[in-house]
Design a protein around this motif. Structure first.
Motif, PDB file in Angstrom:
ATOM      1  N   TRP A 135       0.863  -1.175   0.000  1.00  0.00           N
ATOM      2  CA  TRP A 135       0.000   0.000   0.000  1.00  0.00           C
ATOM      3  C   TRP A 135       0.895   1.218   0.000  1.00  0.00           C
ATOM      4  CZ3 TRP A 135      -4.877   0.125  -1.169  1.00  0.00           C
ATOM      5  CH2 TRP A 135      -5.580   1.319  -0.967  1.00  0.00           C
ATOM      6  N   SER A 136       1.002   1.940  -1.122  1.00  0.00           N
ATOM      7  CA  SER A 136       0.124   1.825  -2.259  1.00  0.00           C
ATOM      8  C   SER A 136       0.954   2.015  -3.525  1.00  0.00           C
ATOM      9  CB  SER A 136      -0.960   2.907  -2.182  1.00  0.00           C
ATOM     10  OG  SER A 136      -0.370   4.164  -1.854  1.00  0.00           O
ATOM     11  N   LEU A 137       0.350   1.778  -4.668  1.00  0.00           N
ATOM     12  CA  LEU A 137       1.098   1.945  -5.915  1.00  0.00           C
ATOM     13  C   LEU A 137       1.584   3.399  -6.045  1.00  0.00           C
ATOM     14  CD1 LEU A 137       1.924   0.694  -8.698  1.00  0.00           C
ATOM     15  CD2 LEU A 137      -0.164   1.725  -9.609  1.00  0.00           C
ATOM     16  N   LEU A 138       0.675   4.326  -5.794  1.00  0.00           N
ATOM     17  CA  LEU A 138       0.976   5.755  -6.004  1.00  0.00           C
ATOM     18  C   LEU A 138       0.772   6.548  -4.720  1.00  0.00           C
ATOM     19  CD1 LEU A 138      -1.281   6.329  -9.155  1.00  0.00           C
ATOM     20  CD2 LEU A 138       1.156   5.790  -9.177  1.00  0.00           C
ATOM     21  N   ASP A 139       1.436   7.679  -4.601  1.00  0.00           N
ATOM     22  CA  ASP A 139       1.013   8.668  -3.614  1.00  0.00           C
ATOM     23  C   ASP A 139      -0.396   9.091  -4.008  1.00  0.00           C
ATOM     24  OD1 ASP A 139       3.531   8.679  -2.461  1.00  0.00           O
ATOM     25  OD2 ASP A 139       4.216  10.429  -3.585  1.00  0.00           O
ATOM     26  N   LYS A 140      -1.223   9.417  -3.018  1.00  0.00           N
ATOM     27  CA  LYS A 140      -2.619   9.716  -3.362  1.00  0.00           C
ATOM     28  C   LYS A 140      -3.292  10.517  -2.253  1.00  0.00           C
ATOM     29  CE  LYS A 140      -3.510   5.305  -1.328  1.00  0.00           C
ATOM     30  NZ  LYS A 140      -2.401   5.637  -0.418  1.00  0.00           N
ATOM     31  N   PHE A 141      -4.560  10.745  -2.405  1.00  0.00           N
ATOM     32  CA  PHE A 141      -5.333  11.469  -1.395  1.00  0.00           C
ATOM     33  C   PHE A 141      -5.486  10.585  -0.151  1.00  0.00           C
ATOM     34  CE2 PHE A 141      -9.475  12.358   0.533  1.00  0.00           C
ATOM     35  CZ  PHE A 141      -9.373  13.707   0.766  1.00  0.00           C
ATOM     36  N   GLU A 142      -5.087  11.128   1.007  1.00  0.00           N
ATOM     37  CA  GLU A 142      -5.124  10.318   2.232  1.00  0.00           C
ATOM     38  C   GLU A 142      -6.224  10.767   3.196  1.00  0.00           C
ATOM     39  OE1 GLU A 142      -3.941   7.503   3.223  1.00  0.00           O
ATOM     40  OE2 GLU A 142      -2.789   7.189   1.395  1.00  0.00           O
ATOM     41  N   TRP A 143      -7.453  10.816   2.692  1.00  0.00           N
ATOM     42  CA  TRP A 143      -8.623  11.076   3.528  1.00  0.00           C
ATOM     43  C   TRP A 143      -8.472  12.384   4.304  1.00  0.00           C
ATOM     44  CZ3 TRP A 143     -11.667   8.027   1.038  1.00  0.00           C
ATOM     45  CH2 TRP A 143     -11.215   6.797   0.604  1.00  0.00           C
ATOM     46  N   ASP A 144      -8.718  12.373   5.614  1.00  0.00           N
ATOM     47  CA  ASP A 144      -8.653  13.642   6.360  1.00  0.00           C
ATOM     48  C   ASP A 144      -7.242  14.225   6.380  1.00  0.00           C
ATOM     49  OD1 ASP A 144      -8.206  11.296   7.896  1.00  0.00           O
ATOM     50  OD2 ASP A 144      -8.228  12.470   9.739  1.00  0.00           O
ATOM     51  N   GLU A 145      -6.236  13.408   6.064  1.00  0.00           N
ATOM     52  CA  GLU A 145      -4.864  13.906   6.020  1.00  0.00           C
ATOM     53  C   GLU A 145      -4.547  14.576   4.677  1.00  0.00           C
ATOM     54  OE1 GLU A 145      -3.103  13.927   8.612  1.00  0.00           O
ATOM     55  OE2 GLU A 145      -4.071  12.447   9.895  1.00  0.00           O
ATOM     56  N   GLY A 146      -5.493  14.595   3.780  1.00  0.00           N
ATOM     57  CA  GLY A 146      -5.278  15.228   2.477  1.00  0.00           C
ATOM     58  C   GLY A 146      -4.096  14.606   1.748  1.00  0.00           C
ATOM     59  N   SER A 177      -1.002  15.149   2.726  1.00  0.00           N
ATOM     60  CA  SER A 177       0.152  15.344   3.606  1.00  0.00           C
ATOM     61  C   SER A 177       0.894  14.038   3.898  1.00  0.00           C
ATOM     62  CB  SER A 177      -0.291  15.995   4.913  1.00  0.00           C
ATOM     63  OG  SER A 177      -1.100  15.095   5.641  1.00  0.00           O
ATOM     64  N   GLU A 178       0.304  12.897   3.569  1.00  0.00           N
ATOM     65  CA  GLU A 178       0.987  11.620   3.805  1.00  0.00           C
ATOM     66  C   GLU A 178       1.176  10.903   2.467  1.00  0.00           C
ATOM     67  OE1 GLU A 178      -1.437   9.496   6.640  1.00  0.00           O
ATOM     68  OE2 GLU A 178      -0.682  10.694   8.315  1.00  0.00           O
ATOM     69  N   ARG A 179       2.414  10.531   2.204  1.00  0.00           N
ATOM     70  CA  ARG A 179       2.704   9.856   0.931  1.00  0.00           C
ATOM     71  C   ARG A 179       3.016   8.385   1.193  1.00  0.00           C
ATOM     72  NH1 ARG A 179       3.894  12.889  -3.584  1.00  0.00           N
ATOM     73  NH2 ARG A 179       3.933  15.149  -3.268  1.00  0.00           N
ATOM     74  N   PHE A 180       2.181   7.503   0.631  1.00  0.00           N
ATOM     75  CA  PHE A 180       2.365   6.062   0.808  1.00  0.00           C
ATOM     76  C   PHE A 180       2.933   5.378  -0.434  1.00  0.00           C
ATOM     77  CE2 PHE A 180      -0.435   6.423   4.466  1.00  0.00           C
ATOM     78  CZ  PHE A 180      -0.065   5.354   5.269  1.00  0.00           C
TER      79      PHE A 180
END
Ligand code: BGC
Length: 570
Positions: free
Chosen positions: A458-469, A471-474
């Motif tokens: 988790w995850s292929l791409l950085d993406k929108f992280e819900w309430d964290e917008g 600000s978190e890159r997975f």
């Protein structure tokens, strides 16, 4: 607000951690990281990466898609970090081929993604309207994956409920969701089931229930303390069972697929393994998290300890009935045994200790279990408030699943590491180490006899992280959200993961050390590309804005010039 709540919680955890350390009960050595295990995964082990619709697709209002509760939630103020939305996110809706080529390059065996319910049924109710353009999108995605020999693992619900269902019926608070969801998922089986063989009904229902209806940090943002989460979970469990039965009776014979659920949980380790109260508290933690959903699906009812604690607290509040709903006898047998495989999402661990919350008129899911969560401040993290790298917790968790639920078939559906947004270094050593160590613990668990069949980073791409917008890159891939193109850049962990996949595990110390070196070498050139990016975005602006302006000016000047010439002639 969301941030400050979270900060308070984290401060509380840290304060507790310091307090426990100071009293001398905190034994940091008791879970010393075990030695690394060199070896390979069973043949046929499936390696993959994941994403979800709202987090990556963008195209929030395009081609007939209806609104989801997340579209509405993010468009309100102060719901997400910096008030961002998933309106465009990675523009994954338009980049199916590009993203699949990234997967192909990594030689992934599977890709796990979710279908957006309102994209294919805008109002949520099948008899209202089916959006063929939405169907076409997922058709293309599935076909293209299969053409590239990548198995689709499809989640039917990753939190984006059609807004109309929340608006008219109260969403998961209302048991009518069971039939609406069943109709929607039947449409998916009908239209995609000839090609999709792995179905996941819900992703992380704990978050849907607790963050959506209890704490309000997630859409739809309701704060129904002490009741909201339990009620939502009850309907979700029933909806899962209904869908499993529908598949079992109507589709299984012809389509020959499987239906599971994906449950996400931290591992809860007793602070003091010699203290019975802590051991019981840690078990309660697991039962209130994982057991809340897994025990009904495997054993037919809520965990005994949940029934006792919520029941006891409800009585002390003077309530006639427990705030935890109960299943009728026929429902219990209907729900039991409705998991062909279990998806596990796991990121981190907590220490758990007993903590009594005095009964009062106000109630909450968080205080019902009488425990406190702690972290060891020495656990590595990359600036995250919640995600610490504690690999040994994964092996414990997987063994817990094996012993509690009769050694089910497991797919790891989410596991990975985050970095904060400010980090633009593609040489993500932290993620490489995290993946190496967590995946190694899975290998150890398989050797313990746990039946793990696949792993999804988790995850292929950085993406929108819900309430964290944002600000978190997975992501394994960095996404430049500033660029119009949402350009993807490989981080070092792409190379590292490729080595793990290619070797089907960890062949030898020498080889693994060379992986990190090679991956780091490659990311240096990607870093240079990314560093040049602001220049490129500026150039895009030049073509987009300057060319029309210069063009218009040229036309005007020519007109003036011609008029001047004509005037001179006459
Ligand atoms: C959710 C993901 C999310 C991840 C990290 C998971 O439980 O399913 O959507 O990206 O947590 O916050």
């Amino acid at each position: 607000m969301v941030e400050s709540n979270r900060l308070l919680r984290v401060c509380h955890i840290f304060a507790l951690a310091l307090w426990v350390c100071a009293t001398g009960d905190f034994d940091r050595t008791k879970n010393e990281i075990g030695s690394f295990y060199y070896g390979t995964f069973p043949t046929g082990f499936s390696w993959g990466a994941g994403s979800s619709a709202y987090q990556t697709e963008g195209a929030w209002d395009k081609e007939g898609k209806g609104m989801s509760i997340w579209d509405i939630f993010c468009h309100k103020k102060e719901k997400t970090s910096l008030n961002v939305t998933g309106d465009s996110s990675c523009e994954g809706y338009y980049k199916v081929k590009e993203d699949i080529s990234l997967m192909k390059d990594m030689k992934l065996n599977h890709y796990s993604f979710s279908i957006s319910w309102p994209r294919i049924i805008p109002s949520g109710i099948k008899s209202d309207k089916v959006n063929e353009k939405g169907i076409q999108h997922y058709d293309n995605l599935i076909n293209f994956l299969l053409e590239n020999r990548i198995t689709p693992i499809v989640t039917l619900y990753h939190w984006d409920l059609p807004h109309a269902l929340e608006d008219k019926y109260g969403g998961w608070q209302n048991s009518s969701m069971v039939n609406f969801f069943n109709d929607y998922t039947s449409l998916c089986f009908e239209r995609f089931g000839n090609r999709v063989k792995y179905w996941i009904t819900f992703n992380d229902p704990w978050s849907m229930a607790v963050e959506g209806y209890e704490s309000g940090e997630h859409a739809p943002g309701l704060r129904l303390k002490g009741t909201g989460a339990y009620k939502a979970a009850h309907n979700i469990i029933k909806a899962h069972a209904a869908v499993w039965h529908t598949y079992d009776t109507q589709w299984r014979d012809t389509q020959k697929g499987m239906v599971g659920i994906s449950l996400s949980t931290h591992w809860g380790e007793p602070v003091d393994i010699m203290n019975d109260m802590d051991i019981e508290a840690a078990d309660r933690y697991m039962q209130f998290n994982l057991g809340w959903f897994a025990t009904p699906l495997f054993n037919g009812d809520y965990p005994q300890v949940m029934k006792e604690y919520v029941g006891k607290k409800s009585t002390r509040q003077g309530l006639g009935d427990s705030r935890l709903p109960s299943f009728l006898p026929q429902e219990k047998s209907y729900i039991k045994g409705t998991c062909d495989f279990l998806g596990i999402g796991h990121f981190t661990t907590r220490y758990i200790t007993e903590k009594n919350y005095p009964s009062s008129r106000s109630s909450s899911y968080f205080t019902d279990s009488d425990l406190a969560e702690l972290v060891d401040p020495q656990w590595p993290n990359a600036g995250s408030e919640w995600l610490y790298s504690v690999p040994w917790g994964f092996r414990q968790l997987l063994n817990f699943v094996k012993s509690q639920y009769g050694n089910p078939m497991i797919y790891v559906t989410e596991n990975g590491a985050l970095e904060k947004m400010v980090c633009t270094d593609l040489c993500d050593e932290w993620r490489m180490l995290y993946l190496r160590d967590y995946i190694n613990e899975i290998l150890k668990a398989i050797n313990d006899g746990v039946n793990v069949k696949g792993y999804t980073v988790w995850s292929l791409l950085d993406k929108f992280e819900w309430d964290e917008g944002y600000s978190e890159r997975f992501g394994l891939y960095y996404v430049d959200f500033r660029s119009k193109n949402k350009t993807r850049y490989p981080k070092a962990s792409v190379q590292y993961y490729k080595h793990i996949i290619n070797s089907n595990g960890f062949p030898s110390q020498r080889e693994i050390e060379s992986w990190k070196r090679k991956a780091t070498e490659m990311c240096i050139s990607s870093n240079q590309l990314l560093a040049a990016d602001p220049l490129t975005s500026h150039m895009e602006m030049v073509t987009e804005i300057m060319v029309p302006i210069v063009g218009t000016l040229c036309i005007l000047l020519s007109a003036v010039f011609i008029m001047f010439l004509l005037k001179g002639r006459f």
